[in-house]
Motif scaffolding. Sequence first.
Motif, PDB file in Angstrom:
ATOM      1  N   PRO A  17      24.488 -26.574  96.979  1.00 13.19           N
ATOM      2  CA  PRO A  17      23.180 -26.760  97.593  1.00 13.19           C
ATOM      3  C   PRO A  17      22.074 -26.442  96.597  1.00 13.19           C
ATOM      4  CG  PRO A  17      24.073 -24.640  98.215  1.00 13.19           C
ATOM      5  CD  PRO A  17      25.147 -25.332  97.428  1.00 13.19           C
ATOM      6  N   VAL A  18      20.890 -26.924  96.867  1.00 17.88           N
ATOM      7  CA  VAL A  18      19.721 -26.449  96.132  1.00 17.88           C
ATOM      8  C   VAL A  18      19.485 -25.003  96.564  1.00 17.88           C
ATOM      9  CG1 VAL A  18      17.231 -26.683  95.838  1.00 17.88           C
ATOM     10  CG2 VAL A  18      18.676 -28.726  95.946  1.00 17.88           C
ATOM     11  N   CYS A  19      19.418 -24.101  95.603  1.00 21.36           N
ATOM     12  CA  CYS A  19      19.215 -22.684  95.903  1.00 21.36           C
ATOM     13  C   CYS A  19      17.935 -22.204  95.230  1.00 21.36           C
ATOM     14  CB  CYS A  19      20.389 -21.844  95.400  1.00 21.36           C
ATOM     15  SG  CYS A  19      21.915 -22.086  96.307  1.00 21.36           S
ATOM     16  N   VAL A  20      17.038 -21.637  96.014  1.00 21.13           N
ATOM     17  CA  VAL A  20      15.794 -21.081  95.486  1.00 21.13           C
ATOM     18  C   VAL A  20      15.804 -19.584  95.784  1.00 21.13           C
ATOM     19  CG1 VAL A  20      13.288 -21.234  95.428  1.00 21.13           C
ATOM     20  CG2 VAL A  20      14.639 -23.258  96.025  1.00 21.13           C
ATOM     21  N   PHE A  21      15.821 -18.796  94.715  1.00 20.78           N
ATOM     22  CA  PHE A  21      15.839 -17.346  94.847  1.00 20.78           C
ATOM     23  C   PHE A  21      14.474 -16.796  94.440  1.00 20.78           C
ATOM     24  CE2 PHE A  21      20.162 -18.678  93.875  1.00 20.78           C
ATOM     25  CZ  PHE A  21      20.882 -18.050  94.882  1.00 20.78           C
ATOM     26  N   MET A  22      13.832 -16.127  95.368  1.00 22.57           N
ATOM     27  CA  MET A  22      12.526 -15.525  95.102  1.00 22.57           C
ATOM     28  C   MET A  22      12.648 -14.027  95.372  1.00 22.57           C
ATOM     29  SD  MET A  22       8.828 -16.819  96.504  1.00 22.57           S
ATOM     30  CE  MET A  22       9.332 -16.757  98.241  1.00 22.57           C
ATOM     31  N   MET A  23      12.195 -13.226  94.429  1.00 19.88           N
ATOM     32  CA  MET A  23      12.324 -11.781  94.609  1.00 19.88           C
ATOM     33  C   MET A  23      11.097 -11.059  94.088  1.00 19.88           C
ATOM     34  SD  MET A  23      15.297 -11.419  91.731  1.00 19.88           S
ATOM     35  CE  MET A  23      15.694 -13.167  91.893  1.00 19.88           C
ATOM     36  N   ASP A  24      10.796  -9.951  94.721  1.00 21.15           N
ATOM     37  CA  ASP A  24       9.707  -9.103  94.263  1.00 21.15           C
ATOM     38  C   ASP A  24      10.073  -8.495  92.916  1.00 21.15           C
ATOM     39  OD1 ASP A  24       7.117  -7.633  95.320  1.00 21.15           O
ATOM     40  OD2 ASP A  24       8.370  -6.112  94.351  1.00 21.15           O
ATOM     41  N   ILE A  25       9.078  -8.206  92.103  1.00 17.23           N
ATOM     42  CA  ILE A  25       9.324  -7.606  90.796  1.00 17.23           C
ATOM     43  C   ILE A  25      10.078  -6.285  90.937  1.00 17.23           C
ATOM     44  CG2 ILE A  25       7.051  -6.489  90.808  1.00 17.23           C
ATOM     45  CD1 ILE A  25       8.968  -7.835  87.738  1.00 17.23           C
ATOM     46  N   GLY A  26       9.878  -5.588  92.061  1.00 14.26           N
ATOM     47  CA  GLY A  26      10.612  -4.349  92.285  1.00 14.26           C
ATOM     48  C   GLY A  26      12.104  -4.560  92.375  1.00 14.26           C
ATOM     49  N   ALA A  27      12.522  -5.700  92.927  1.00 10.28           N
ATOM     50  CA  ALA A  27      13.945  -6.021  92.994  1.00 10.28           C
ATOM     51  C   ALA A  27      14.500  -6.250  91.597  1.00 10.28           C
ATOM     52  CB  ALA A  27      14.164  -7.253  93.866  1.00 10.28           C
ATOM     53  N   VAL A  28      13.727  -6.923  90.756  1.00  7.07           N
ATOM     54  CA  VAL A  28      14.169  -7.207  89.391  1.00  7.07           C
ATOM     55  C   VAL A  28      14.322  -5.906  88.594  1.00  7.07           C
ATOM     56  CG1 VAL A  28      13.654  -8.525  87.295  1.00  7.07           C
ATOM     57  CG2 VAL A  28      12.995  -9.427  89.526  1.00  7.07           C
ATOM     58  N   ARG A  29      13.534  -4.915  88.918  1.00  8.61           N
ATOM     59  CA  ARG A  29      13.573  -3.635  88.216  1.00  8.61           C
ATOM     60  C   ARG A  29      14.567  -2.649  88.824  1.00  8.61           C
ATOM     61  NH1 ARG A  29       7.057  -3.286  88.497  1.00  8.61           N
ATOM     62  NH2 ARG A  29       6.532  -4.383  86.546  1.00  8.61           N
ATOM     63  N   SER A  30      15.293  -3.067  89.850  1.00  5.07           N
ATOM     64  CA  SER A  30      16.074  -2.112  90.646  1.00  5.07           C
ATOM     65  C   SER A  30      17.359  -1.644  89.992  1.00  5.07           C
ATOM     66  CB  SER A  30      16.410  -2.725  92.017  1.00  5.07           C
ATOM     67  OG  SER A  30      17.233  -3.877  91.864  1.00  5.07           O
ATOM     68  N   ALA A  31      17.870  -2.372  89.014  1.00  3.21           N
ATOM     69  CA  ALA A  31      19.164  -2.013  88.429  1.00  3.21           C
ATOM     70  C   ALA A  31      19.076  -0.721  87.626  1.00  3.21           C
ATOM     71  CB  ALA A  31      19.670  -3.147  87.537  1.00  3.21           C
ATOM     72  N   HIS A  32      20.152   0.077  87.683  1.00  2.00           N
ATOM     73  CA  HIS A  32      20.247   1.274  86.836  1.00  2.00           C
ATOM     74  C   HIS A  32      20.232   0.835  85.374  1.00  2.00           C
ATOM     75  CE1 HIS A  32      22.065   4.780  84.876  1.00  2.00           C
ATOM     76  NE2 HIS A  32      21.638   5.469  85.929  1.00  2.00           N
ATOM     77  N   PRO A  33      19.620   1.620  84.496  1.00  2.00           N
ATOM     78  CA  PRO A  33      19.529   1.213  83.081  1.00  2.00           C
ATOM     79  C   PRO A  33      20.850   0.820  82.445  1.00  2.00           C
ATOM     80  CG  PRO A  33      18.114   3.102  83.478  1.00  2.00           C
ATOM     81  CD  PRO A  33      18.877   2.868  84.751  1.00  2.00           C
ATOM     82  N   THR A  34      21.954   1.425  82.886  1.00  2.00           N
ATOM     83  CA  THR A  34      23.244   1.123  82.262  1.00  2.00           C
ATOM     84  C   THR A  34      23.762  -0.270  82.604  1.00  2.00           C
ATOM     85  OG1 THR A  34      24.442   2.148  84.115  1.00  2.00           O
ATOM     86  CG2 THR A  34      23.921   3.558  82.203  1.00  2.00           C
ATOM     87  N   GLU A  75      29.063  -7.999  89.090  1.00  2.00           N
ATOM     88  CA  GLU A  75      29.993  -7.100  89.783  1.00  2.00           C
ATOM     89  C   GLU A  75      29.506  -5.659  89.719  1.00  2.00           C
ATOM     90  OE1 GLU A  75      34.160  -7.263  89.295  1.00  2.00           O
ATOM     91  OE2 GLU A  75      34.254  -9.446  89.137  1.00  2.00           O
ATOM     92  N   ASP A  76      29.034  -5.228  88.556  1.00  2.00           N
ATOM     93  CA  ASP A  76      28.584  -3.839  88.421  1.00  2.00           C
ATOM     94  C   ASP A  76      27.376  -3.566  89.302  1.00  2.00           C
ATOM     95  OD1 ASP A  76      30.574  -3.102  86.667  1.00  2.00           O
ATOM     96  OD2 ASP A  76      29.369  -3.449  84.866  1.00  2.00           O
ATOM     97  N   TYR A  77      26.443  -4.502  89.353  1.00  2.00           N
ATOM     98  CA  TYR A  77      25.262  -4.321  90.195  1.00  2.00           C
ATOM     99  C   TYR A  77      25.666  -4.309  91.664  1.00  2.00           C
ATOM    100  CZ  TYR A  77      20.569  -4.986  92.136  1.00  2.00           C
ATOM    101  OH  TYR A  77      19.401  -4.838  92.850  1.00  2.00           O
TER     102      TYR A  77
END
Length: 267
Positions: free
Chosen positions: A153-170, A115-117
């Motif tokens: 359903p079968v769900c396959v989530f693929m994301m660039d490393i930049g997406a994984v790093r996108s969250a604010h530190p908090t 929710e926060d993200y």
Amino acid sequence: MNTLPETLRRLRNERSVTQEQVGEAILVSGSLIAAFEQGRLVPQSDTARRLDEFLGSGKRIQQLAAEAAEAREQARERRRLAQAAWFRPWTQLEESATTLRYYELGVIPGLLQTEDYARSVLDSGLRGAREIEEQLAVRMERQAVVLDREDPPVCVFMMDIGAVRSAHPTIAKAQLERLLAESERYRTFVHVVPDGVGMHPGRSVSFALASLDNGGLAGYVEDLFEGRVITDSPRVTGLDRAWHSINALALNVFQTRDLIRGMVRAL
């Protein structure tokens, strides 16, 4: 009048059985029984019937389940109408797809957002507080509809490393932990495209693909203004090929979990 969750808890306690024992008796997981008792999910008709049979409640659970399902569908329709008109065709495909594949370049996929993200994504400075909360409710409902149903359903989530790093530190730690938890979910697979893989078709666009029970395949792409469902065969084939070319560069599910665990430890 007692609600479905209250009734289930009361009947289970009267029989002195655990959620796991109920689940084993009616051939579902204990976590699914917990979801029913928490009001997060409503039993489908055959599951409600088996619950009535096991708990000796006549047709009480079936009746409450039907009423809860109707109320939930009405609420879902209200939330669906709150979605942008151009997005509704895709969410309808999500609800009926047998397999869903997502590639995200810059943000965590919406179905995996905390929710926060999600609030941070929606709060771009262009929406008021009320609109943000309305859209947030829609997104959380969408997650439940796709991921929490009895036969997901079968769900396959693929994301660039930049997406994984996108969250604010908090909020990053909670979001990364959510990715780890989702990667352990039944029929859900999470992959990260790491640094150093060079150029590929996903460097400029995010997209999704839905496989349907009739054998069809549909795609979805989005720009700054709106999104659109792609059904034209050559274009869908192009998206499918792009998916496979990116997937060939991604970490497998175990490598992905190790990477995310390392990021969590570093926070």
